[in-house]
Write a protein that holds these residues in place. Sequence first.
Motif, mmCIF file in Angstrom:
data_model
loop_
_atom_site.group_PDB
_atom_site.id
_atom_site.type_symbol
_atom_site.label_atom_id
_atom_site.label_comp_id
_atom_site.label_asym_id
_atom_site.label_seq_id
_atom_site.Cartn_x
_atom_site.Cartn_y
_atom_site.Cartn_z
ATOM 1 N N ALA A 43 0.853 -1.181 -0.105
ATOM 2 C CA ALA A 43 -0.018 0.035 0.044
ATOM 3 C C ALA A 43 0.875 1.352 -0.005
ATOM 4 C CB ALA A 43 -1.102 0.077 1.230
ATOM 5 N N SER A 44 1.927 1.279 0.626
ATOM 6 C CA SER A 44 2.617 2.239 0.587
ATOM 7 C C SER A 44 3.444 2.601 -0.602
ATOM 8 C CB SER A 44 4.027 2.098 1.665
ATOM 9 O OG SER A 44 5.033 3.107 1.510
ATOM 10 N N LYS A 45 3.801 1.487 -1.242
ATOM 11 C CA LYS A 45 4.319 1.555 -2.596
ATOM 12 C C LYS A 45 3.137 1.952 -3.472
ATOM 13 C CE LYS A 45 6.169 -1.715 -6.003
ATOM 14 N NZ LYS A 45 6.430 -3.268 -6.170
ATOM 15 N N ALA A 46 1.949 1.529 -3.561
ATOM 16 C CA ALA A 46 0.903 2.023 -4.180
ATOM 17 C C ALA A 46 0.618 3.295 -4.429
ATOM 18 C CB ALA A 46 -0.201 0.867 -4.047
ATOM 19 N N SER A 47 0.752 3.922 -2.893
ATOM 20 C CA SER A 47 0.366 5.378 -2.714
ATOM 21 C C SER A 47 1.162 6.575 -3.670
ATOM 22 C CB SER A 47 0.428 5.649 -1.403
ATOM 23 O OG SER A 47 1.650 5.633 -0.889
ATOM 24 N N PHE A 49 1.520 6.074 -6.747
ATOM 25 C CA PHE A 49 1.065 6.190 -8.005
ATOM 26 C C PHE A 49 -0.279 6.830 -8.058
ATOM 27 C CE2 PHE A 49 3.691 2.326 -8.019
ATOM 28 C CZ PHE A 49 4.325 2.536 -9.238
ATOM 29 N N GLY A 50 -0.479 7.253 -6.911
ATOM 30 C CA GLY A 50 -1.944 8.369 -7.019
ATOM 31 C C GLY A 50 -2.764 7.793 -5.772
ATOM 32 N N ASN A 51 -3.995 8.451 -5.578
ATOM 33 C CA ASN A 51 -5.087 7.962 -4.649
ATOM 34 C C ASN A 51 -5.519 6.629 -4.882
ATOM 35 O OD1 ASN A 51 -6.357 8.489 -2.605
ATOM 36 N ND2 ASN A 51 -7.833 10.059 -3.669
ATOM 37 N N ILE A 52 -4.918 5.538 -4.653
ATOM 38 C CA ILE A 52 -5.575 4.235 -5.032
ATOM 39 C C ILE A 52 -5.702 3.463 -3.670
ATOM 40 C CG2 ILE A 52 -5.080 4.260 -7.345
ATOM 41 C CD1 ILE A 52 -2.750 2.557 -6.788
ATOM 42 N N THR A 53 -5.188 4.089 -2.684
ATOM 43 C CA THR A 53 -5.264 3.433 -1.284
ATOM 44 C C THR A 53 -6.239 4.069 -0.469
ATOM 45 O OG1 THR A 53 -3.594 4.794 -0.230
ATOM 46 C CG2 THR A 53 -2.803 2.770 -1.308
ATOM 47 N N TYR A 54 -6.836 3.055 0.457
ATOM 48 C CA TYR A 54 -7.987 3.757 1.633
ATOM 49 C C TYR A 54 -7.754 2.763 2.878
ATOM 50 C CZ TYR A 54 -10.154 -0.490 -0.195
ATOM 51 O OH TYR A 54 -10.457 -1.783 -0.306
ATOM 52 N N CYS A 71 -4.836 2.491 -10.942
ATOM 53 C CA CYS A 71 -3.930 1.476 -10.363
ATOM 54 C C CYS A 71 -2.904 0.794 -11.388
ATOM 55 C CB CYS A 71 -4.603 0.292 -9.383
ATOM 56 S SG CYS A 71 -3.632 -0.783 -8.737
ATOM 57 N N PRO A 72 -1.833 0.932 -11.162
ATOM 58 C CA PRO A 72 -0.685 0.207 -12.383
ATOM 59 C C PRO A 72 -0.887 -1.526 -12.244
ATOM 60 C CG PRO A 72 0.434 1.512 -10.671
ATOM 61 C CD PRO A 72 -0.792 1.636 -10.210
ATOM 62 N N GLN A 73 -0.877 -1.939 -13.323
ATOM 63 C CA GLN A 73 -0.900 -3.398 -13.289
ATOM 64 C C GLN A 73 -0.026 -4.234 -12.666
ATOM 65 O OE1 GLN A 73 -3.302 -4.860 -15.568
ATOM 66 N NE2 GLN A 73 -2.952 -6.626 -14.855
ATOM 67 N N ASP A 74 1.252 -3.781 -12.286
ATOM 68 C CA ASP A 74 1.967 -4.567 -11.605
ATOM 69 C C ASP A 74 1.519 -4.686 -10.138
ATOM 70 O OD1 ASP A 74 2.894 -1.889 -11.592
ATOM 71 O OD2 ASP A 74 4.770 -2.259 -10.969
#
Length: 109
Positions: A43-47, A49-54, A71-74
């Motif tokens: 989730a830290s890595k995904a954050s 890339f934009g607002n895709i965590t909650y 959300c990126p495919q990887d």
Amino acid sequence: MLGSLPNVSNDSINLAIRIVLGIDVAIFLAVGTYYFILNERLASKASKFGNITYTTPFTIHTGIAWGSPDCPQDIRNEYLHLRRQLLKHNAFIAIPMLIYLIFLRPYYH
């Protein structure tokens, strides 16, 4: 010939069952904690890339909106893989608990 089994009392069987189930619960909690940490790292890595965590209500768990077009495919693949692995490991760890509940609980409780 194998011979006869030693005389085992119900108390010693109950103790053995409690020890096995206690170890199983400890493993269940350790694996859950491990996957929680992996999820939070993802989730830290995904954050980035934009607002895709909650954050999920009433918990400290961070969710990832893997169905979002942002959300990126990887990240999506890694998140789904993480969820599948958690499900598989939890199912495997739950086997002793299920055996106890289905077969042994009527006799040893």
